[in-house]
Design a protein around this motif. Structure first.
Motif, PDB file in Angstrom:
ATOM      1  N   MET A   1       2.592   0.221   1.248  1.00 27.90           N
ATOM      2  CA  MET A   1       2.847  -0.846   0.291  1.00 27.90           C
ATOM      3  C   MET A   1       1.602  -1.255  -0.488  1.00 27.90           C
ATOM      4  O   MET A   1       1.690  -1.809  -1.597  1.00 27.90           O
ATOM      5  CB  MET A   1       3.441  -2.074   0.996  1.00 27.90           C
ATOM      6  CG  MET A   1       3.978  -3.135   0.052  1.00 27.90           C
ATOM      7  SD  MET A   1       4.331  -4.690   0.894  1.00 27.90           S
ATOM      8  CE  MET A   1       2.675  -5.233   1.283  1.00 27.90           C
ATOM      9  N   GLY A   2       0.422  -0.968   0.056  1.00 24.91           N
ATOM     10  CA  GLY A   2      -0.811  -1.243  -0.678  1.00 24.91           C
ATOM     11  C   GLY A   2      -0.880  -0.500  -2.000  1.00 24.91           C
ATOM     12  O   GLY A   2      -1.529  -0.957  -2.948  1.00 24.91           O
TER      13      GLY A   2
ATOM     14  N   TYR B   1      -3.585  -4.228   8.916  1.00 27.32           N
ATOM     15  CA  TYR B   1      -4.820  -4.996   9.013  1.00 27.32           C
ATOM     16  C   TYR B   1      -5.972  -4.188   8.416  1.00 27.32           C
ATOM     17  O   TYR B   1      -5.929  -2.957   8.405  1.00 27.32           O
ATOM     18  CB  TYR B   1      -5.144  -5.313  10.479  1.00 27.32           C
ATOM     19  CG  TYR B   1      -4.070  -6.087  11.188  1.00 27.32           C
ATOM     20  CD1 TYR B   1      -4.158  -7.473  11.348  1.00 27.32           C
ATOM     21  CD2 TYR B   1      -2.945  -5.438  11.701  1.00 27.32           C
ATOM     22  CE1 TYR B   1      -3.162  -8.186  12.008  1.00 27.32           C
ATOM     23  CE2 TYR B   1      -1.946  -6.151  12.355  1.00 27.32           C
ATOM     24  CZ  TYR B   1      -2.053  -7.515  12.502  1.00 27.32           C
ATOM     25  OH  TYR B   1      -1.062  -8.214  13.140  1.00 27.32           O
ATOM     26  N   LYS B   2      -6.987  -4.878   7.977  1.00 27.79           N
ATOM     27  CA  LYS B   2      -8.137  -4.206   7.359  1.00 27.79           C
ATOM     28  C   LYS B   2      -8.817  -3.229   8.312  1.00 27.79           C
ATOM     29  O   LYS B   2      -9.473  -2.278   7.889  1.00 27.79           O
ATOM     30  CB  LYS B   2      -9.149  -5.226   6.843  1.00 27.79           C
ATOM     31  CG  LYS B   2      -9.742  -6.144   7.888  1.00 27.79           C
ATOM     32  CD  LYS B   2     -10.624  -7.204   7.245  1.00 27.79           C
ATOM     33  CE  LYS B   2     -11.209  -8.173   8.263  1.00 27.79           C
ATOM     34  NZ  LYS B   2     -10.168  -8.942   8.993  1.00 27.79           N
TER      35      LYS B   2
ATOM     36  N   LEU C   1      -3.881   6.911  -3.559  1.00 29.01           N
ATOM     37  CA  LEU C   1      -2.600   6.382  -3.081  1.00 29.01           C
ATOM     38  C   LEU C   1      -2.167   7.186  -1.861  1.00 29.01           C
ATOM     39  O   LEU C   1      -1.943   8.388  -1.941  1.00 29.01           O
ATOM     40  CB  LEU C   1      -1.562   6.477  -4.197  1.00 29.01           C
ATOM     41  CG  LEU C   1      -1.987   5.824  -5.521  1.00 29.01           C
ATOM     42  CD1 LEU C   1      -1.155   6.341  -6.679  1.00 29.01           C
ATOM     43  CD2 LEU C   1      -1.899   4.310  -5.414  1.00 29.01           C
ATOM     44  N   VAL C   2      -2.041   6.504  -0.722  1.00 25.02           N
ATOM     45  CA  VAL C   2      -1.817   7.187   0.550  1.00 25.02           C
ATOM     46  C   VAL C   2      -0.381   7.000   1.029  1.00 25.02           C
ATOM     47  O   VAL C   2       0.043   5.886   1.363  1.00 25.02           O
ATOM     48  CB  VAL C   2      -2.802   6.680   1.621  1.00 25.02           C
ATOM     49  CG1 VAL C   2      -2.634   7.481   2.919  1.00 25.02           C
ATOM     50  CG2 VAL C   2      -4.241   6.774   1.128  1.00 25.02           C
TER      51      VAL C   2
ATOM     52  N   ASN D   1      -4.312  -2.660   2.313  1.00 24.12           N
ATOM     53  CA  ASN D   1      -3.464  -2.345   3.452  1.00 24.12           C
ATOM     54  C   ASN D   1      -2.005  -2.122   3.074  1.00 24.12           C
ATOM     55  O   ASN D   1      -1.558  -2.524   2.001  1.00 24.12           O
ATOM     56  CB  ASN D   1      -3.498  -3.485   4.482  1.00 24.12           C
ATOM     57  CG  ASN D   1      -4.899  -3.812   4.945  1.00 24.12           C
ATOM     58  OD1 ASN D   1      -5.752  -2.937   5.022  1.00 24.12           O
ATOM     59  ND2 ASN D   1      -5.132  -5.071   5.258  1.00 24.12           N
ATOM     60  N   GLY D   2      -1.272  -1.558   4.009  1.00 23.74           N
ATOM     61  CA  GLY D   2       0.173  -1.468   3.894  1.00 23.74           C
ATOM     62  C   GLY D   2       0.858  -2.687   4.491  1.00 23.74           C
ATOM     63  O   GLY D   2       0.209  -3.624   4.971  1.00 23.74           O
TER      64      GLY D   2
END
Length: 274
Positions: free
Chosen positions: A97-98, A34-35, A119-120, A29-30
């Motif tokens: 941030m993930g 939340y998942k 990477l999003v 997650n960022g």
């Protein structure tokens, strides 16, 4: 959902889908997320026979404990989760941030084998300077300590989440509201990090998926890395904001699926389990 205890004492809320013998894929997650934000990817990955793992950061969502204080905390948790679940060469998919959590893992756990990375909407450096224009909009060396602590006055998406993702995400948010104040030490760690060397030295296939209308970042950082690292590539997705996978999940899934199919045979070549 299962509360998984790691060797470092953390207890993470984890949801798994698919056969544990299939290729593992972990969603990260960022900040403040939340998942459930990855709900729109589950059906597609079930059709492709992946072992999908989603989890909440320590202290957030359904996970126990206190909020993480640094990216090192979250890098340790990700490494611990891979070890605990005995995941062989997982694919890592991070948002915002993930992505920094993934880069932290890659830098600090170089012996941990990873099959591929997605990477999003996240550049490898948050602070802009004269040679780096791809960081967080309006943030530079002179103002970053003020800016990181101030919630951006922009809308994160262009159109909002689609309904099938908005509903479970909203329930998770209502059940465990995120405290930005508690998360500020982690956000500071995120802003200070510079992962450009880590990204340029990555050896696993890497895909940057960037939003053309991201409110936070100019979308040229993926191409910047790809110019310096042959394993990296970039795809730009139009008509969406920062949360690409939740706002335009069908187009995001098409991009992700294409990348996954290209890398599918690599696990056996690396000597992992078939």
């Amino acid at each position: 959902m299962t509360l998984v205890s790691l060797a470092n004492g953390q207890q993470l809320a984890v949801e798994q889908q698919g056969d544990v013998q299939d290729q593992p894929l972990i969603f990260i997650n960022g900040f403040g997320s939340y998942k459930e934000i990855w709900t729109g990817q589950l059906d597609m990955l079930a059709q492709l026979s992946y072992h999908v793992i989603r989890y909440d950061f320590r202290g957030q969502g359904g996970s126990a404990g206190d909020y993480a204080q640094s990216l090192d905390d979250l890098g340790d948790d990700l490494a611990g989760l891979i070890e605990k679940l005995q995941l062989d060469q997982p694919i890592l998919v991070g948002h915002s941030m993930g992505c920094s959590v993934i880069w932290n893992l890659r830098q600090r756990y170089p012996s941990l084998a990873v099959k591929a990375i997605v990477l999003v909407d996240q550049p490898p450096k948050m602070i802009n300077d004269s040679e780096w224009p791809y960081g967080f909009v309006g943030v530079n060396e002179n103002n970053w300590q003020e800016k990181y602590a101030t919630k951006p006055a922009v809308r994160e998406t262009l159109h909002g989440f689609v309904d099938r993702i908005f509903r479970p995400f909203s329930i998770a948010q209502t059940n465990a509201p995120f405290s930005r104040e508690k998360g500020l030490p982690l956000l500071k760690s995120h802003f200070r990090a510079d992962w450009r060397q880590t990204a340029c030295q990555e050896t696993s296939p890497t895909l940057f998926i960037s939003a053309k209308q991201s409110p936070y970042y100019r979308p040229g950082y993926g191409a910047w890395v790809a110019e310096r690292n042959a394993v990296a590539s970039q795809v730009l997705i139009d008509d969406c904001g920062h949360d690409i996978m939740a706002e335009v999940p069908d187009r995001f899934n098409q991009t992700l699926r294409h990348f996954l199919l290209k890398t599918r045979g690599r696990r056996e070549k690396l000597g992992g389990k078939s």
